[in-house]
Structures are given as C-alpha cells and as structure tokens.
Enzyme design. Structure first.
Site, PDB file in Angstrom:
ATOM      1  N   GLY A  95     -85.570 -77.552  72.583  1.00  6.87           N
ATOM      2  CA  GLY A  95     -85.919 -77.294  74.065  1.00  6.87           C
ATOM      3  C   GLY A  95     -87.131 -76.422  74.145  1.00  6.87           C
ATOM      4  N   ASP A 116     -88.298 -79.623  61.764  1.00  5.70           N
ATOM      5  CA  ASP A 116     -87.049 -79.891  62.336  1.00  5.70           C
ATOM      6  C   ASP A 116     -86.394 -80.771  61.314  1.00  5.70           C
ATOM      7  OD1 ASP A 116     -85.907 -79.075  65.614  1.00  5.70           O
ATOM      8  OD2 ASP A 116     -84.515 -80.113  63.981  1.00  5.70           O
ATOM      9  N   LYS A 139     -86.067 -85.449  65.186  1.00  7.86           N
ATOM     10  CA  LYS A 139     -86.770 -85.084  66.331  1.00  7.86           C
ATOM     11  C   LYS A 139     -88.269 -85.166  66.004  1.00  7.86           C
ATOM     12  CE  LYS A 139     -83.574 -82.201  68.491  1.00  7.86           C
ATOM     13  NZ  LYS A 139     -82.669 -80.939  68.725  1.00  7.86           N
ATOM     14  N   CYS A 241     -90.891 -56.207  61.863  1.00  7.39           N
ATOM     15  CA  CYS A 241     -90.322 -57.938  61.332  1.00  7.39           C
ATOM     16  C   CYS A 241     -88.903 -57.836  61.935  1.00  7.39           C
ATOM     17  CB  CYS A 241     -90.535 -57.784  60.000  1.00  7.39           C
ATOM     18  SG  CYS A 241     -89.052 -57.635  58.868  1.00  7.39           S
ATOM     19  N   CYS A 244     -86.432 -55.804  60.551  1.00  5.19           N
ATOM     20  CA  CYS A 244     -86.348 -54.536  60.807  1.00  5.19           C
ATOM     21  C   CYS A 244     -85.375 -54.264  62.023  1.00  5.19           C
ATOM     22  CB  CYS A 244     -87.957 -53.995  61.267  1.00  5.19           C
ATOM     23  SG  CYS A 244     -89.143 -53.766  60.215  1.00  5.19           S
ATOM     24  N   CYS A 265     -70.261 -75.555  73.644  1.00  2.00           N
ATOM     25  CA  CYS A 265     -71.361 -75.588  73.423  1.00  2.00           C
ATOM     26  C   CYS A 265     -72.085 -74.237  74.069  1.00  2.00           C
ATOM     27  CB  CYS A 265     -72.159 -76.728  73.398  1.00  2.00           C
ATOM     28  SG  CYS A 265     -72.226 -77.422  75.078  1.00  2.00           S
ATOM     29  N   CYS A 318     -87.080 -50.881  56.234  1.00  2.00           N
ATOM     30  CA  CYS A 318     -86.570 -52.276  56.255  1.00  2.00           C
ATOM     31  C   CYS A 318     -86.139 -52.763  55.077  1.00  2.00           C
ATOM     32  CB  CYS A 318     -87.825 -53.203  56.786  1.00  2.00           C
ATOM     33  SG  CYS A 318     -87.418 -54.926  57.108  1.00  2.00           S
ATOM     34  N   CYS A 323     -92.171 -56.855  53.694  1.00  2.00           N
ATOM     35  CA  CYS A 323     -92.281 -56.332  55.172  1.00  2.00           C
ATOM     36  C   CYS A 323     -92.900 -54.678  54.660  1.00  2.00           C
ATOM     37  CB  CYS A 323     -91.046 -55.978  56.084  1.00  2.00           C
ATOM     38  SG  CYS A 323     -91.214 -55.029  57.304  1.00  2.00           S
TER      39      CYS A 323
END
Lengths: 426, 426
Positions: A95, A116, A139, A241, A244, A265, A318, A323
C-alpha cells in the site's frame, strides 16, 4: 494481434481470388469487413508514449516534464534533471511502496529497484495502485507493467524474492552494490533505500543490509488500525538504526500473515497509506535534489491531524555489530564534516549579504514571520517524546523523567532493548 | 470485440456449408483457426470484478472490503458499511481531485459525482491517476473508465462542464439537489462537496452553490511552487466562507490557463498533491463515518514538514448574500445545538463513569500524555495566524497587532476585501 489480423486479410484476399464462382465472394466481403473493423479497434487501443531523451521545460500539452522542470523556475530546485542520475530501491510493493514507486516514476527518477515476493489480491483493492485485473500477478510484475506504461524513461529492475531468506538477502545486497547504472557513484549502487514492508523481520533485514553497506535509508510504517503512520531517516552511524530502538508496534511481531491465519486482518486505508507514501517520497526528493529540510522522523496521527517530529541518536550498545562499526567511523569523520558545513554556511551568509534583496518594492506588504516551528523545536531540542507518540513507543514517561537528554537516550534504549527481548522470549 | 469474433465464426461456418467444392474448405479452416486464436487472446484480456452485494468482513484474499471492515473490529469506525449511503461531489478532476476520487472509490463510497471540462494531457503525467494512453480523453470520461474498473460497486455520475458558466453552474446546482440516490436524505442530495479546482472563479462558484444550498464542503489547494498545500472545512453560516476571507494565492487570480498562455506554467508534484488528496479524503471519511476530529483548516509546508492549523469565523459583512443569510440562521439555532451537544457529552461522561476501565493490567506501562497539541491550541484560541501561513494569507501581522480577536476578524476581513477588490479592478 495486429499481425494476426493482417495475415487474415491476406488469406481472405487469396481465397477471393481463387474462387471461380463470384457469387461466393459476398460472404467473404462480409468477413473482410469484420477483419477491417477489428483492425481499427485494435489500432485505437492504447499506444505507449515514446521515451524522452532530455527533460524539457517547454510549456506544451505533450511535455510530461513541464510541471516538474517548472520547479527550477520557481526557485525550489536548482537542477531538476539530476533526478535521472539517481537510483532508488523500494522494498515492499504494498500500500505504501507501490504508491511511492508510482510517484518516483512520474517524477522521472533514473532507476527504480523493486523488491517483493507477494501476489496481488482483491483484498489489496482498498489501497491505491493495483487494479482488480492484476489479481494473481506477482506485485513486482504488476508494478513493472503499470510503471513502464506510465513512464518508459525510468529503468525498472524487479526482484521477486523474500529478503528475509538467506538467498533472498544475498541477492538483495548484491543488487544494491551493482554500480553499472552509474559507475562513477561513490558507495553503493543506489542513492536511497525506501523500506515499505509490513513486518519486523523484513525491517531488520533492510537494517542489516544498510548498516553493512553504510547505505542511507528511509523507513515507513502504518499502524494496524490504519489511522496513523510515520517515516524515519536512518543514516548508519549518525542516527539510531532499527536495532537501536525499534518502535513497539513493530517489535511485538504482529504482521499481516500471522493475523490472517487467525481469521483476522489489520485494517488499512488508501488515505493513510497515500499520505505516508507522499511524505516518504517528498523527503526522498528533498534528500536527492537538495532542497528544504529532510525530516529525521515524522509521525502522522490522522484522527487529530497531528504530525509529531523527533530525532534519535544511535545506541553505542546496539546489538547490531555493523551499526556500532558505522558509529565509530562517524565519530572519526564528524569534526571534519562539521567544520566543512560551518565554512559552507559562512560563505553562503557572505554571498547573501553581498546580493541586493530580490524584491525592493512590497506592494502587498508581505512580511516574513519567525519561521522556527515551536513544536518541532521542542521535540528536537531534547530526546523527550513529543505528544502523540505514546502508542508507537513504550515508556514515553521514562524519557520525560530522566535528567540529561544525552545520557538518557542511551540508558533508556538499553532498557527498552532488554524489555523487548523479555517480551520476545516469552 | 468478442461478439464480433463470434459472428465471424458463424459466418465462416455458413460459408463452409454453402461451398460445393470441398477443396475450398482448407483456406476457410485456416481462417477459422485464426478467429479462434483471436477469441482466446481477447478472452485472456482483463475481466472486471463483479459487483458485491453486501460488504463483508471475512478475511479471504478475494474480499475487496476486508481491510476496511477491519476498522470496525479495531474500534475506529462504528459502522463502516454506512459509507454506501453517502454521495460525495468532487469538483475538478486534476492532480488532487482524481486521487481523491480514486481513494473514495477504493473505500467503497456509495456515489461519486465528478465535474470537470478539461482534457487529459501528457503534461499531467507528473501527477498520479491518469495514464498516458488516456491523453485526449476528457478527464471525466477517463476517470469513469478507471474508477468503474477499480470498483464497480460505486455509482459514478460524470458532468463534463464548466461550473463558472451560467449554464454549467445551473446544471451543477441541480445535480447537487437531486435526491434520487437516497430520497430520505435531509438537505441536498450530496453529503459533502470536495473542491479540487485550481482557480479563483471556480472556487467562488463552488462557494456560491454551497452557500445557496447550505451545503458543507471541503476546499483544497496546492501552491504554484508545488511545495505547499491546504485543506479547509466550510460550513455555511458557521465557518468563514470563501468570500469572507479568500487566501491571497488564489485571490491574485493566477491560474494555470493564464500562466500557460504566457509560456510558463505552475509547478506540480505527485507527492504534494497526493498528501493533500490523502488529508482531504481522510477528513471526508472522519466527517461521514463520525470518527476522530475533522480539521477546520490544515496546511502542509513540505519544505519543513510543518502542518499549521487554525479556525476562521464567518464575516458578518461578507459580500456573499447567501453566506450572510446562513450566518443569521446559524445564530438562531446555535443555542439549541449547544445545549444538545452539552447534554450528549454529559450522558457520555456518565456512561464512562459507570463502565469499568478497559485494561486493568498495564504490563507495558503505557501511559496517556496530555493530548492537546500546543501548536493548534495556540492557533485556535485566537484569530492570529499560526507560523507558516504568511504566504497564503496577506496582512498576517495585522491579525497579530489588533487587540480583540472577535472584532479584529471583521475589520480585517473588510479591509482585506477592499484590498482585493482594488487589485481585481486594476
């Protein structure tokens, strides 16, 4: 189909010539008319617009770029045509991702990489972009079909794969590294990654890839009740990130697939997703074409039309190794970068002082008010959570209680990580 | 096309039967194969989804409404299916109106009335919705084509007319009055009018029609430099009408047609228009389905991601006669309406007090912060202009200087009207 019809006409003509009895020709004439009518029908069907070599600012009805090139004349963008040099990767063509892809395609982006593994369903028809006749297509295939019709100038690469699998992740990282579109580009082969996925693992996979490649990305999300969303800028080493400080709504691990199996849903609305996609791509354009201010975090609470902003520093503890490496690199280059930015600002300030004002007369008495929006200044000045963020981030009051913002962020993020691990392990 | 091909097959069969010489049949058999192949090609082409009688909340891939009906289970909307009772008129099917129409269509709105007189051009391709192959069609025809494919459940009425002409305006007003879709409806035949036009006269025409019909409407606009926009709720008699205080950017009378003739055009972006359309339709849904808070005015400054809000009271000296009449009516009914609203709130408060709290346990320590956003409270408490609105409304500093907000609005609007008349008469 046109070829087939042409062949039929030739066959009919040959048949007519071969007939000895002219009275047999009448039904063949009728058939010929049929074929001619069909040919006209097919010819009247959509033709694709041809590719455009250079973006022109000419104001004619047939120029698909006139309204974009006008951004230069309006003083918003210095060089709009640079957009053709950029590559943007969009992970998740749902979406938000599909609408983001359409916006960038219509803006004439150089190259789009689409990822996807899902198929279009009728249940997706409450969001923009996909059409009912595309139900059953992947998709990525459906998106390439629609996007190449809209703008054949955009280079489209589609990857029908799941980035959370080992093989999928490898292909994902390799595709981001590929620099054949613009070999002179520094860093990876793409200028920005947009994360438009709907589950925790996929976000963690994008986070991992971007941390490894030191790739700046924009994350987006929409709440399960469909009435709020956010976008967030992630610069490895410089901002928090995804590992984090993951937002609670995602960290709880509820994704559409799990929900669907249980006969329920998540709700979704084309409005919320359209707004989030619009904010995401607007910030993409600001980032790529260097105008306005890119938001570090922007929320959208649609029930109140409230848009909280904030900034998040990275967490030195982290759990993501890449990172922490990027953080160390950033600390080393930061002093030089700050000095360069300061010098640039001073030059800009000087040249402004030397130039005469643009409008000497002011017939309509237009005046400029102080333009620092109070709410976002408040939010950015400290690491406290602005109002409206209670639902997406836990322990909002913890942020408010603690004294020094710098130390707070770290301690609090550590605590948050521990809480989340405890939740995930139950 | 399928019918045409079927007819050809019948003709071919008849021809074959009528042939005395069987050697002539071979080329006819070949033709028959051609036709059969073509029939298969045509059959493989997209089929439209069939109409749905009742909206279902069932979670299956083939249900186009599952994600919308989920809004009920999530506690956002009480009765989503009511959306099928509503009629919305959209004036102007451009960059904002077309996307608004698509969003409402995907949400399953009962009936959409579309007004435009313009044709699709390739120069519109930098906005969402229209496709290059639709260039040359009227925007209303192209929109009906796309929207009916997306959702055949929506009743679409299209009016290819210019509402600023005498004849066009009459047809416009008559179409809004028509109540055949829901004869029991109070007032006009539509529940809301969305103005998505790009010029001053058209906005004034919508304003006139809505004031005459006492019809609530939402106005939308995007700036010429493509980087800001707004939406505004107009309730005749209760809020400022468009003639009470027109925004300067529109009042200056610069519209796309004028600009185009001079070889320049306004800039536009799919992002800004997508965000404005999303905010517009989100507020439409909140208004129709009675959830959240409808914004009286919401601006979008995309360079800073800043969203100013405010409220505007009507001008008792407004030049629009119908507006002044609606104001008088509103003053008469206001005390009774306020009393009813107060009583309703008291009942709600009492029932809340009687009910036990929904969540007794609070494992995640989620707390609710004070939820009055500071920026909008400031803006709404007085008639001063919030930061960020200087460009669209003139004399913002006038609002700030004058002492009593109530009296200010009137004097200032009168002065503004005089200034605008002076500008228009030159």
């Amino acid at each position: 189909m046109e070829l087939e019809l042409k062949e039929m006409l030739t066959d009919l003509e040959a048949l007519k010539q071969s007939l000895s009895d002219p009275s047999h020709r009448a039904p063949l004439d009728k058939l010929q008319l049929h074929v001619e009518r069909l040919t006209n029908l097919v010819k009247a069907a959509p033709v694709r617009r041809s590719k455009v070599k250079d973006m022109s600012a000419e104001v004619v009805d047939s120029n698909p770029y006139s309204r974009l090139m006008a951004l230069q004349r309006m003083g918003i963008v210095e060089n709009y045509e640079r957009i053709r040099d950029f590559s943007v990767a969009i992970v998740g063509i749902g979406g938000v991702g599909s609408v983001a892809a359409e916006m960038l395609t219509r803006c004439g982006i150089g190259r789009l990489l689409l990822y996807d593994y899902d198929k279009v369903e009728l249940a997706n028809m409450n969001r923009l972009f996909f059409r009912p006749e595309q139900a059953g297509l992947t998709k990525t295939d459906a998106a390439v079909q629609t996007l190449s019709d809209i703008n054949p100038d955009v280079v489209l690469e589609s990857y029908t794969l799941n980035i959370t699998t080992v093989q999928g992740f490898e292909t994902f990282v390799e595709s981001l590294k590929n620099k054949s579109f613009r070999p002179s580009k520094q860093g990876s082969g793409v200028d920005l990654v947009l994360s438009c996925v709907d589950n925790y693992e996929a976000r963690m996979a994008v986070n991992q890839a971007c941390n490894e490649l030191s790739q700046t990305w924009l994350e987006s999300g929409v709440s399960e009740d469909a009435v709020s969303g956010h976008i967030q800028l992630l610069i490895p080493g410089e901002t928090a990130c995804f590992a984090c400080a993951p937002p609670l709504i995602v960290a709880s691990g509820i994704d559409e697939r799990t929900l669907k199996r249980e006969g329920v849903c998540a709700a979704s609305l084309p409005t919320t997703m359209g707004v989030v996609a619009g904010l995401l791509v607007q910030n993409t354009l600001k980032f790529l074409l260097n105008f306005g201010q890119v938001s570090p975090y922007l929320g959208y609470n649609s029930l109140k039309d409230y848009f909280p902003t904030m900034e998040m520093k990275p967490n030195p503890q982290c759990s993501n190794v890449a990172c922490v490496e990027r953080q160390k690199e950033y600390i080393l280059v930061k002093p030089a970068r700050d000095a360069a930015a300061k010098a640039k600002m001073e030059v800009a300030a000087q040249s402004t002082a030397e130039c005469p004002p643009l409008h000497v007369d002011n017939d309509w008495n237009i005046s400029v008010l102080d333009d620092s929006p109070l709410d976002s200044v408040d939010a950015r000045a400290s690491d406290t959570l602005p109002e409206g963020l209670t639902r997406e981030l836990p322990s909002a009051d913890e942020f408010l209680k603690l004294p020094t913002p710098e130390a707070t962020a770290v301690d609090d993020l550590e605590e948050l990580r521990r809480q989340l691990e405890a939740i995930n392990s139950t």
